[in-house]
Motif scaffolding. Structure first.
Motif, PDB file in Angstrom:
ATOM      1  N   ASP A  71       0.826  -1.207   0.000  1.00 55.56           N
ATOM      2  CA  ASP A  71       0.000   0.000   0.000  1.00 55.56           C
ATOM      3  C   ASP A  71       0.863   1.261   0.000  1.00 55.56           C
ATOM      4  O   ASP A  71       0.505   2.266  -0.618  1.00 55.56           O
ATOM      5  CB  ASP A  71      -0.920  -0.018   1.220  1.00 55.56           C
ATOM      6  N   SER A  72       2.002   1.186   0.653  1.00 53.60           N
ATOM      7  CA  SER A  72       2.870   2.372   0.724  1.00 53.60           C
ATOM      8  C   SER A  72       3.574   2.647  -0.597  1.00 53.60           C
ATOM      9  O   SER A  72       3.996   3.770  -0.855  1.00 53.60           O
ATOM     10  CB  SER A  72       3.902   2.207   1.845  1.00 53.60           C
ATOM     11  N   LEU A  73       3.724   1.618  -1.416  1.00 50.45           N
ATOM     12  CA  LEU A  73       4.462   1.789  -2.671  1.00 50.45           C
ATOM     13  C   LEU A  73       3.559   2.077  -3.873  1.00 50.45           C
ATOM     14  O   LEU A  73       4.028   2.522  -4.920  1.00 50.45           O
ATOM     15  CB  LEU A  73       5.303   0.534  -2.968  1.00 50.45           C
ATOM     16  N   LEU A  74       2.272   1.797  -3.726  1.00 48.55           N
ATOM     17  CA  LEU A  74       1.357   1.991  -4.853  1.00 48.55           C
ATOM     18  C   LEU A  74       0.604   3.305  -4.769  1.00 48.55           C
ATOM     19  O   LEU A  74       0.252   3.765  -3.685  1.00 48.55           O
ATOM     20  CB  LEU A  74       0.325   0.857  -4.883  1.00 48.55           C
ATOM     21  N   LYS A  75       0.310   3.874  -5.918  1.00 47.16           N
ATOM     22  CA  LYS A  75      -0.658   4.963  -5.980  1.00 47.16           C
ATOM     23  C   LYS A  75      -2.053   4.332  -5.997  1.00 47.16           C
ATOM     24  O   LYS A  75      -2.213   3.144  -6.249  1.00 47.16           O
ATOM     25  CB  LYS A  75      -0.425   5.796  -7.233  1.00 47.16           C
ATOM     26  N   GLY A  76      -3.053   5.135  -5.745  1.00 49.85           N
ATOM     27  CA  GLY A  76      -4.406   4.599  -5.572  1.00 49.85           C
ATOM     28  C   GLY A  76      -4.914   3.756  -6.730  1.00 49.85           C
ATOM     29  O   GLY A  76      -5.698   2.827  -6.533  1.00 49.85           O
ATOM     30  N   PHE A  77      -4.496   4.083  -7.936  1.00 49.99           N
ATOM     31  CA  PHE A  77      -5.057   3.425  -9.122  1.00 49.99           C
ATOM     32  C   PHE A  77      -4.179   2.261  -9.600  1.00 49.99           C
ATOM     33  O   PHE A  77      -4.452   1.682 -10.647  1.00 49.99           O
ATOM     34  CB  PHE A  77      -5.229   4.440 -10.248  1.00 49.99           C
ATOM     35  N   GLU A 100       4.218  -5.322 -21.976  1.00 50.73           N
ATOM     36  CA  GLU A 100       4.157  -4.894 -23.379  1.00 50.73           C
ATOM     37  C   GLU A 100       2.731  -4.976 -23.903  1.00 50.73           C
ATOM     38  O   GLU A 100       2.219  -4.045 -24.512  1.00 50.73           O
ATOM     39  CB  GLU A 100       5.061  -5.779 -24.243  1.00 50.73           C
ATOM     40  N   ARG A 101       2.101  -6.112 -23.632  1.00 49.57           N
ATOM     41  CA  ARG A 101       0.725  -6.315 -24.077  1.00 49.57           C
ATOM     42  C   ARG A 101      -0.197  -5.278 -23.427  1.00 49.57           C
ATOM     43  O   ARG A 101      -1.084  -4.726 -24.049  1.00 49.57           O
ATOM     44  CB  ARG A 101       0.267  -7.716 -23.690  1.00 49.57           C
ATOM     45  N   PHE A 102       0.061  -5.023 -22.162  1.00 51.08           N
ATOM     46  CA  PHE A 102      -0.777  -4.069 -21.433  1.00 51.08           C
ATOM     47  C   PHE A 102      -0.775  -2.700 -22.108  1.00 51.08           C
ATOM     48  O   PHE A 102      -1.824  -2.145 -22.428  1.00 51.08           O
ATOM     49  CB  PHE A 102      -0.293  -3.948 -19.983  1.00 51.08           C
ATOM     50  N   TYR A 103       0.405  -2.170 -22.332  1.00 51.56           N
ATOM     51  CA  TYR A 103       0.465  -0.814 -22.879  1.00 51.56           C
ATOM     52  C   TYR A 103       0.140  -0.767 -24.368  1.00 51.56           C
ATOM     53  O   TYR A 103      -0.099   0.298 -24.933  1.00 51.56           O
ATOM     54  CB  TYR A 103       1.815  -0.160 -22.563  1.00 51.56           C
ATOM     55  N   VAL A 152      -6.404  -1.920 -14.570  1.00 48.57           N
ATOM     56  CA  VAL A 152      -5.579  -1.589 -13.409  1.00 48.57           C
ATOM     57  C   VAL A 152      -4.137  -1.443 -13.862  1.00 48.57           C
ATOM     58  O   VAL A 152      -3.586  -2.351 -14.490  1.00 48.57           O
ATOM     59  CB  VAL A 152      -5.689  -2.678 -12.324  1.00 48.57           C
ATOM     60  N   ILE A 153      -3.547  -0.316 -13.546  1.00 49.73           N
ATOM     61  CA  ILE A 153      -2.196  -0.033 -14.015  1.00 49.73           C
ATOM     62  C   ILE A 153      -1.179  -0.712 -13.097  1.00 49.73           C
ATOM     63  O   ILE A 153      -1.220  -0.532 -11.880  1.00 49.73           O
ATOM     64  CB  ILE A 153      -1.977   1.492 -14.087  1.00 49.73           C
ATOM     65  N   PRO A 154      -0.288  -1.525 -13.689  1.00 44.90           N
ATOM     66  CA  PRO A 154       0.722  -2.202 -12.860  1.00 44.90           C
ATOM     67  C   PRO A 154       1.614  -1.169 -12.169  1.00 44.90           C
ATOM     68  O   PRO A 154       2.151  -0.275 -12.832  1.00 44.90           O
ATOM     69  CB  PRO A 154       1.534  -3.021 -13.876  1.00 44.90           C
ATOM     70  N   GLY A 155       1.752  -1.286 -10.864  1.00 40.42           N
ATOM     71  CA  GLY A 155       2.502  -0.272 -10.120  1.00 40.42           C
ATOM     72  C   GLY A 155       3.728  -0.799  -9.403  1.00 40.42           C
ATOM     73  O   GLY A 155       4.559  -0.015  -8.950  1.00 40.42           O
ATOM     74  N   MET A 156       3.837  -2.117  -9.295  1.00 39.24           N
ATOM     75  CA  MET A 156       5.011  -2.687  -8.630  1.00 39.24           C
ATOM     76  C   MET A 156       5.011  -4.193  -8.867  1.00 39.24           C
ATOM     77  O   MET A 156       4.035  -4.753  -9.366  1.00 39.24           O
ATOM     78  CB  MET A 156       4.999  -2.397  -7.127  1.00 39.24           C
ATOM     79  N   VAL A 157       6.110  -4.827  -8.502  1.00 44.25           N
ATOM     80  CA  VAL A 157       6.219  -6.278  -8.641  1.00 44.25           C
ATOM     81  C   VAL A 157       6.512  -6.883  -7.272  1.00 44.25           C
ATOM     82  O   VAL A 157       7.342  -6.369  -6.519  1.00 44.25           O
ATOM     83  CB  VAL A 157       7.321  -6.652  -9.658  1.00 44.25           C
TER      84      VAL A 157
END
Lengths: 342, 342, 342, 342
Positions: free
Chosen positions: B70-76, B122-125, B134-139
């Motif tokens: 939660d601390s590393l992701l933005k809301g979206f 790649e496929r996502f974008y 949902v935009i990937p924000g971290m792994v």
């Protein structure tokens, strides 16, 4: 240097450490299914006089408040509390994080007034726009309060009656429950408290444990509360850690015995300041004392005694907090007295 | 009866209990500002070779994952993980509770493949509708994985390169980190792991502590991470509890020493089953072993040995899990061997 | 029967309906990528004098507040508002639903005072426990306020200065923006408002549209705001619906013209009551008027005129609200006058 | 240029625009308490044959899904859907934003299989760790699906039986409901659908309205659903906007009539491609058709016809989507045919 900063300055009651050591290599299941937790649950059920109460062990106060409140509210409901309630002020928005608003009432030395509560609810449902507002879904209060004050049995009963009238579960934050029940000013017993509330917790962290709060649902826990605990990140893998601690605290009345120590020491702290003519912000009957100290008095304690400054008054004096605990010794009070008198 | 059910069946390493007892009445500030926590932070910084890394102590794994993510992701944003990742399966939706989706990739014996990750991104974008997703924000990945497997330095480096290409922080769940680093199959050191990740945690609960996970931000913690910890109900009042434990674990290499014990015992477990011609579900080099047992084999262990059943196969056999830990003794392995051979 | 209950009692300005009909079968892309929305965005950028402002169209007020606020706050932050602010009272906890606390300041006839704001922030960061509290992350205010009052340019500038000192974005809820800007008492222009805020919205629903609010980020929208809009369920498939409406409202100054009508009618309403010696709860210069009516006065309007009762006073009189709008006619005022005088 | 990109390229059915204009200055209460909404609710109750069904009007699909799902789930529950379900893919995590996980099942041309569902639930409750997972709380499916396919009455009934066995409410996303019911392949009536589901919505946005979805709870709405709608930012101040639209759509069978137009045009689209020997990705009986086009075929349509590319195949061909709607004319099909044949 001695510290009266808070009631979590030391580790745990020695009997707890001994028990942890004695049982250390016994292999037990995780997640609260260990035999120690089961034994602790039984002892707590017995102490509150409700044989089929549901009991869960969580780790800390904010976590417990957030988890229990979320489990009792529907998505569109909020929790009612006084403006000085811990959940309203000092939990970094943990309640809002779970999607619920804290609806606040005036604080009377930290306490909620049944009349205020009823007036709020009457006004709420009389308001033509109530469906556009947050619907009150439960009531939260602390016993003792954040200001060390206590509800009398009558006060709590009056709040309970309003709760029942509006079908609102009543949840009692007992982070310092022992220090409330052990006070001379308390006219409530633990079984009475259990009867008056729909959920409450018996604070361990501040009353002799390394960590841990025992959540009690005197009637019945919300469905799948275990999963809600896990979802809130509040489930201990080694449930034995809280199980052993509460099993020890509820053996031979240890919990109340060590709570009583804090009260006796707190009354001595009170006498130290009172004898010097120092006024108090609130007349607290529990383990937190709030003397109002002058700049000079604070200077003279500098480097000798630690305590908390709660608020600086316009005249330069400060409302301070001196907390005792299960670990406070008569010698520490003696030291405090010496420092204060010189 | 002996138990190989999990790696949290016992209490804590005896040196931890001793240290808790020795320091018990020292008065210290709360919330991680105690001297033990500060000392532990210094030792961890030294162990990872990054003098200004940010280190925090939390209580348990799910809590740590939920708070850090939660601390590393933005809301979206969502977090990417393999389908078998702990956050995707066994945390009761703690990540979704904080508003974020877990975006899943195929699992290769518990591991994420850098190629899969890159292909997904790649496929996502390339997808015209990506802004509706949902935009990937971290792994997120686990080391070792939930199946006991390990990433090689090269595998992890390849994932890191993809992360950097897409500006995704890489978070490593190290609930069993010691058991990974102590494995003969591991070609990574702790300092290398720290260099390769943006956040990771050193698991204590499963590696010798009563509870506790040390979160490390090798570069810098997200702003106000302390408040996020509190908001998640993850802040210990008695921070000394985790401080003392990690200070002990990181003194004289204790953490790696006891982790190594688990690995040696696990290899002996492996040999017990292999010598009997029993196949394995996965060739695990760490403390979890997954022999595939027949109904008869399980019957013969009934009442003597505890372990977990992971999955029943169509032919009636079962994938089982035998976990060793810092506490597993050569005698217990001997017993297991005897039970298995008769 | 005529109604002054609210400013959303009628449909839309006839020019909007005409435009919807004229363009009905033109095929356009969805989600705000239609040519009408693009044209509307250009006209709004021109009206505020900021050629590269980011503009988005959402559907309603609560939705807009929740979406914008969530997009501007980090997870651990709260939004500051006065106690009477719409987000604090009448949005069913939509802000808390997204995980954020509304931190309240005293209301001065609906307005926030820059001094109160600064004092709060100073006290906050001076409090030793601030990291255990909700960190203020932005400021919300309404223009006009829920009580029809307006900030002067100086008042708003003072608030802006405090915001900048503490790096807090300032968000202006303009659900009734036109009715504020068109008031004789307003010394602010739309471009000035845009300069003073980091985000604001131009209310359509209450000012001539069927629905729709134009969100403006004078400097730059938060990253991926489009996705946040979608995540909040606030993205219209037929973005043309709001695009056409705002394009019409911002053609030939229609928005301000129809807003001016509401103000002129409101001043006539004010005169009707004032001439009868009826007092007001607040001296509002905008489209909402708050006469205090006696029981007899209300009885005499029964069945003839609709309005809102805001609050019953101890003496039995009631604070009422009469709202005019773009649709209010001089004839309706005439009728009201007749009803009031007989 | 003609567009088959989607079914929301035009405005609204002309009768809706006419009705909006005719009623424009009638003063009505807000928030769905207007007479148009009440009339629309009655007509919908009559159309589904359930006189006391609860009906609410929301604005768009993602919003409706998020609001209804959140209202039906308890905090610790998730919603089951197929992997291609709109909520699982194209809602930017709106479900997770409200704290709930989307639990996915395999998609069979967009459809959920009752057997898969039952197997999942059996496996779930047979798993010793189920309390550590997200508990399935309801089932979501789309009718027609995102791939234009339809459930037969028998298929839906089988899903319903599994739902009942596990006490899971069944929610049907009817964003394109009309296009499903009007298909020759549909063996379900609207009243039958209402009987089979616990909640569903009748899509307006894609079937002739400017915006709007009619949510139906055939038995009973969850408590305080109105407040949940407000909390989700989904409550229209001018409820007349959706009320008038649905009142018009459910007068004289307009909804089904215009839906039927889309189906007839879609079948003509199908014939255009089939006659040219062009294969389809899926044999869709509803308004979305998925021809697989070669690079040359797409080049020849360039600048003449708009449509969506769903997926590029390894051989360079593309799965495309051609959507018809209430607004598609025979002339447009004729044009498409001409473009395709030259």
């Amino acid at each position: 240097m001695i510290s009266f900063t808070c009631d979590y300055s030391e580790g745990a009651h020695p009997l707890i450490l001994k028990r942890l050591a004695d049982t250390n290599l016994v292999q037990e299941p995780g997640y609260g299914f260990d035999s120690f937790s089961e034994s602790a649950r039984e002892k707590i059920r017995s102490a509150i006089g409700i044989p089929d109460a549901d009991v869960f062990f969580l780790v800390g106060g904010t976590q417990t408040n957030a988890t229990v409140i979320d489990s009792l509210l529907k998505g569109f409901e909020g929790v009612m509390a006084v403006q000085t309630g811990h959940i309203a002020v000092h939990e970094s928005g943990a309640i809002e994080f779970s999607g619920h608003k804290v609806l606040t009432l005036p604080s009377h030395e930290g306490k909620m007034d049944a009349g205020d509560l009823e007036a709020y609810l009457e006004r709420f449902y009389a308001d033509g726009a109530w469906e556009h507002m947050v619907i009150p879904g439960m009531v939260y209060l602390s016993f003792p309060t954040e200001y060390g004050t206590l509800y009398s049995k009558e006060e709590l009963t009056r709040i309970r009656i309003v709760c029942q009238k509006y079908s609102l579960p009543l949840f009692v934050d007992g982070a310092r429950l022992g220090y409330g029940l052990a006070s001379d000013a308390c006219d409530l017993t633990l079984p009475e408290l259990a009867q008056l509330s729909d959920a409450f917790y018996i604070g361990g962290t501040k009353v002799g444990a390394l960590c841990g709060e025992a959540v009690v649902f005197p009637r019945k826990a919300p469905a799948h509360f275990f999963t809600t605990v896990k979802q809130h990140g509040a489930l201990l893998a080694k449930g034995r850690l809280t199980g052993i601690q509460f099993d020890t605290l509820f053996t031979d009345g240890l919990y109340m015995k060590i709570a009583r120590n804090a009260i006796e020491r707190a009354m001595e702290v009170k006498r130290v300041f009172a004898d010097l003519g120092i006024p108090f912000f609130i007349d607290s009957p529990t383990n937190q004392q709030f003397p109002i100290l002058t700049k000079e008095q604070m200077d003279s304690l500098e480097g000798k005694v630690l305590y908390e400054v709660w608020e600086t008054l316009p005249d330069g004096r400060a409302v301070t907090r001196f907390a005792t605990s299960w670990a406070t010794t008569p010698e520490q009070i003696e030291q405090l007295k010496n420092y204060c008198m010189h």
